[in-house]
Design a protein around this motif. Structure first.
Motif, short mmCIF file in Angstrom:
data_model
loop_
_atom_site.label_atom_id
_atom_site.label_comp_id
_atom_site.label_asym_id
_atom_site.label_seq_id
_atom_site.Cartn_x
_atom_site.Cartn_y
_atom_site.Cartn_z
N ALA A 1 -9.36 1.72 5.88
CA ALA A 1 -9.26 0.26 5.93
C ALA A 1 -8.30 -0.19 7.02
O ALA A 1 -7.35 0.53 7.37
CB ALA A 1 -8.79 -0.27 4.57
N ASP A 2 -8.56 -1.39 7.57
CA ASP A 2 -7.63 -1.95 8.55
C ASP A 2 -6.36 -2.42 7.86
O ASP A 2 -5.28 -2.39 8.43
CB ASP A 2 -8.28 -3.15 9.25
CG ASP A 2 -9.55 -2.75 9.97
OD1 ASP A 2 -9.51 -1.73 10.67
OD2 ASP A 2 -10.59 -3.42 9.78
N GLU A 3 -6.55 -2.89 6.63
CA GLU A 3 -5.41 -3.44 5.91
C GLU A 3 -5.59 -3.19 4.42
O GLU A 3 -6.70 -3.31 3.89
CB GLU A 3 -5.32 -4.95 6.17
CG GLU A 3 -4.09 -5.58 5.59
CD GLU A 3 -3.92 -7.04 6.01
OE1 GLU A 3 -4.69 -7.51 6.88
OE2 GLU A 3 -3.02 -7.70 5.45
N VAL A 4 -4.46 -2.83 3.77
CA VAL A 4 -4.51 -2.66 2.32
C VAL A 4 -3.71 -3.78 1.69
O VAL A 4 -2.64 -4.15 2.18
CB VAL A 4 -3.93 -1.29 1.92
CG1 VAL A 4 -3.65 -1.24 0.43
CG2 VAL A 4 -4.89 -0.17 2.28
N VAL A 5 -4.26 -4.37 0.63
CA VAL A 5 -3.57 -5.45 -0.08
C VAL A 5 -3.27 -4.94 -1.48
O VAL A 5 -4.18 -4.52 -2.20
CB VAL A 5 -4.47 -6.72 -0.14
CG1 VAL A 5 -3.83 -7.79 -1.01
CG2 VAL A 5 -4.74 -7.24 1.26
N VAL A 6 -1.99 -4.96 -1.86
CA VAL A 6 -1.63 -4.48 -3.19
C VAL A 6 -1.39 -5.69 -4.09
O VAL A 6 -0.62 -6.60 -3.74
CB VAL A 6 -0.34 -3.62 -3.15
CG1 VAL A 6 -0.07 -3.00 -4.52
CG2 VAL A 6 -0.48 -2.52 -2.10
N MET A 7 -2.06 -5.69 -5.22
CA MET A 7 -1.93 -6.83 -6.14
C MET A 7 -1.22 -6.42 -7.41
O MET A 7 -1.34 -5.29 -7.87
CB MET A 7 -3.31 -7.38 -6.48
CG MET A 7 -4.05 -7.87 -5.26
SD MET A 7 -5.41 -8.94 -5.66
CE MET A 7 -4.62 -10.26 -6.54
N GLN A 8 -0.50 -7.39 -7.95
CA GLN A 8 0.15 -7.15 -9.24
C GLN A 8 0.23 -8.48 -9.97
O GLN A 8 0.71 -9.47 -9.41
CB GLN A 8 1.56 -6.59 -9.02
CG GLN A 8 2.26 -6.20 -10.32
CD GLN A 8 3.63 -5.62 -10.04
OE1 GLN A 8 3.76 -4.70 -9.24
NE2 GLN A 8 4.65 -6.18 -10.65
N ALA A 9 -0.25 -8.49 -11.18
CA ALA A 9 -0.24 -9.70 -12.03
C ALA A 9 -0.73 -10.93 -11.26
O ALA A 9 -0.13 -12.01 -11.34
CB ALA A 9 1.16 -9.93 -12.59
N GLY A 10 -1.81 -10.76 -10.50
CA GLY A 10 -2.43 -11.90 -9.83
C GLY A 10 -1.80 -12.31 -8.52
O GLY A 10 -2.20 -13.29 -7.92
N ARG A 11 -0.79 -11.56 -8.06
CA ARG A 11 -0.13 -11.91 -6.79
C ARG A 11 -0.23 -10.75 -5.81
O ARG A 11 -0.33 -9.59 -6.24
CB ARG A 11 1.35 -12.21 -7.01
CG ARG A 11 1.60 -13.49 -7.75
CD ARG A 11 3.06 -13.61 -8.12
NE ARG A 11 3.26 -14.82 -8.91
CZ ARG A 11 3.54 -16.01 -8.40
NH1 ARG A 11 3.67 -16.14 -7.10
NH2 ARG A 11 3.68 -17.07 -9.18
N ILE A 12 -0.20 -11.10 -4.52
CA ILE A 12 -0.15 -10.04 -3.51
C ILE A 12 1.32 -9.62 -3.40
O ILE A 12 2.19 -10.45 -3.12
CB ILE A 12 -0.67 -10.55 -2.15
CG1 ILE A 12 -2.15 -10.90 -2.26
CG2 ILE A 12 -0.44 -9.51 -1.07
CD1 ILE A 12 -2.77 -11.42 -0.98
#
Ligand SMILES: Nc1ncnc2c1ncn2[C@@H]1O[C@H](COP(=O)(O)OP(=O)(O)OP(=O)(O)O)[C@@H](O)[C@H]1O
Length: 579
Positions: free
Chosen positions: A539-550
């Motif tokens: 992936a070009d970018e990874v987005v980590v989410m937790q409890a509905g937020r980045i």
């Protein structure tokens, strides 16, 4: 219970066929007029020829011919009118069903999420079927009997007004009985319907999850719950039958007999003062028998009216649910990029937001990996990107335009998605791949190759024409996703939203999926929810989410260098699927 809106719902579909309706009514009037002529001709025969013993051949033959002709015409008219009315009724229910189903197809996601499938099926099939019965029975029986009633009353009045008035007392009495019946049976009919919908939902649930029920030894518990519903429905039905048996046939028959006695007394009094003819008595007794029959028929059919009222109320409550809002901007999408600005989302009726303050730019052709613990909101974000759920706060722009303003057809020309649980129909692989679009063999072969499904298809004896079991059960979870991916790729999308089904696919499927995504990189804007790191390694970018937020985003390789970072922790978490 029957209000104007309900009447409009029931009657509107009938009005589409005005010419046929008019013709059927004309036929009905003709048949009724011919019908009531029968006793009238017999009365003439008795009073003019039989009683005075004037049995000349010529007038009698004419009378007989007239009798046969009128009754023959009555039979023919009844036959034609039944056919016409049946056609009108079937057309009406066809139109209604189409309207209800179209509405169901456009209901917002949250309505489908909250409504058991069986309940929805019950609305579209059983409730519209009850209205069909109303149309068929009402048009064919009630209207016919009402017309007969009016015809008989007119014929009676022409013969003897006083006796007609005695016979007509049956009508207000019947009205009171119908009113009592409606009051007593309304709640009972509603209860029967509620229980039937509950049964449908329960059966649907049990069959859909049979393997789980069996594995968890829950079949007996489900059987017992179904049994309870069955017993409750049995008693509710018995209750409605008791009410109709008491009030409909029995009560009306009794009133009919009392009125017959009153007629005989009235006729007797007439004959005391002289002038009453025996043929009049014959005609009245015959007509009275014919009057009580229509009334009983009408009253009995009233429970159909009742049931249709209940079904109609349920259909109205469904039709009243607003359709999913959709935009009307049909301008083609130039750039397949997203901009998410302080986006928040709350599920319908939920107390707190599922997504909060999500800000992210996804340029055209980028490959974005979404990761996070279960329940962190990844699939929900994908739903929003797909335009399946409305944004609660903030903005979600596709091609620089708010996604809710775009027409679904415009979105669908550029976007394809592979959900966690792909919808696989129990038809052939080919049908599942095409899913309603047209494509040549070369395009299909390309999509299958890109989704790395070629080997599987080649293994199957019937290839693409292999039928799939109910919900595609013959395919493994990984294969189902690859098939859904092939279906998505066949549409040559510029945006691909993929929700990886599970962390536990075999390594062969895993490498196939990775190859497929690598092949699309740079060409297609991809947002991929991943349960395995390998899926989004490129992936070009990874987005980590937790409890509905980045909580973190960046290039995967760089994120892994930060040992304090969330992605690093996810990656190094023991036993984590990403590891
Ligand atoms: N109708 C609803 N009402 C309220 N909350 C809901 C509703 N539907 C889902 N949720 C909640 O929204 C949250 C996010 O769910 P979502 O499916 O997006 O998570 P996810 O990150 O994709 O999880 P997974 O990795 O297990 O697929 C969950 O806590 C879920 O319970």
């Amino acid at each position: 219970m029957i209000n104007r809106r309900l009447l409009a719902l029931m009657l509107r579909p009938l009005m589409h066929n005005r010419r046929r309706l008019l013709l059927a009514l004309l036929l009905l009037m003709t048949a009724t007029a011919m019908d009531v002529m029968g006793p009238w001709l017999t009365k003439h025969y008795i009073d003019i020829y039989l009683v005075p013993r004037d049995l000349r051949v010529e007038p009698l033959t004419l009378l007989l011919a007239l009798y046969i002709a009128t009754q023959g015409l009555a039979a023919l008219g009844r036959y034609l009118q039944t056919l016409y009315f049946a056609r009108i009724a079937l057309d009406a229910v066809h139109a209604l069903r189409k309207r209800v189903f179209r509405h169901v197809m456009h209901l917002p996601q949250h309505v489908h999420d909250a409504t058991p499938t069986g309940e929805m099926v019950s609305r579209v099939t059983n409730d519209t079927d009850d209205l069909r019965e109303l149309y068929v029975e009402f048009l064919a029986t009630v209207l016919q009997n009402l017309m007969l009633l009016v015809g008989i009353l007119i014929a009676m009045a022409l013969m003897d007004v006083k006796l007609m008035l005695i016979a007509a007392t049956l009508i207000p009495v019947a009205a009171v009985i119908i009113w009592g019946y409606q009051r007593a049976s309304g709640p009972a009919a509603m209860e029967v319907r509620r229980l039937r919908a509950g049964q449908n939902a329960r059966i649907n649930e049990a069959i859909g999850g049979m393997s789980v029920l069996q594995a968890f030894n829950q079949t007996e518990r489900f059987r017992a719950r179904y049994h309870d519903l069955n017993v409750a429905q049995y008693h509710a039905r018995l209750h409605t039958i008791r009410i109709s048996a008491l009030l409909l046939r029995s009560a009306l028959d009794l009133v009919g007999v009392i009125i017959l006695a009153a007629l005989l007394i009235g006729y007797g009094l007439d004959s005391l003062v002289g002038g009453a003819e025996i043929g009049v008595l014959y005609a009245f007794v015959t007509w009275l028998g014919r009057v009580s029959e229509p009334l009983i028929e009408i009253t009995q059919r009233f429970n159909i009216f009742q049931q249709a009222g209940v079904a109609g109320t349920r259909l109205l409550s469904l039709l009243d649910r607003p359709r999913a809002a959709s935009g009307d901007d049909t301008k083609a999408i130039k750039s397949a990029d997203y901009r998410l600005q302080a986006l928040a989302f709350r599920h319908h009726g939920a107390e707190r937001n599922t997504l909060d303050d999500v800000t992210l730019d996804i340029p055209e052709g980028a490959f974005i990996g979404l990761v996070g613990h279960t329940g962190s909101g990844k699939s929900t974000l994908l739903d929003l990107l797909g335009g399946l759920q409305p944004v609660t706060e903030g903005r979600l722009l596709l091609d620089g335009r708010p996604i809710e303003t775009l027409s679904p057809s415009v979105i669908n020309t550029v976007m394809a998605s592979v959900p966690q649980e792909p919808f696989i129909r129990s038809t052939t692989l080919r049908d599942n791949l095409l899913m309603g679009i047209e494509a040549d063999e070369a395009a299909m072969a390309r999509a299958l190759d890109e989704a790395q499904l070629r080997e599987l298809i080649d293994r199957l004896p019937d290839g693409l024409d292999t039928p799939l079991g109910e919900r595609g059960l013959t395919l493994s979870t990984g294969e189902r996703q690859l098939l859904a991916l092939a279906r998505a790729l066949l549409r040559q999308p510029r945006i691909l939203l993929l929700d990886e089904a599970t962390a536990s696919v075999d390594s062969l499927t895993e490498s196939r999926l990775n190859r497929a995504l690598a092949g699309l990189k740079g060409r297609v804007t991809m947002v991929v929810v991943a349960h395995r790191l390998s899926t989004i390694a490129g992936a070009d970018e990874v987005v980590v989410m937790q409890a509905g937020r980045i909580i973190e985003h960046g290039v995967p390789g760089q994120l892994l260098d930060n040992s304090d970072g969330a992605y690093y922790r996810l990656w190094h978490q023991p036993g984590n699927a990403l590891n």
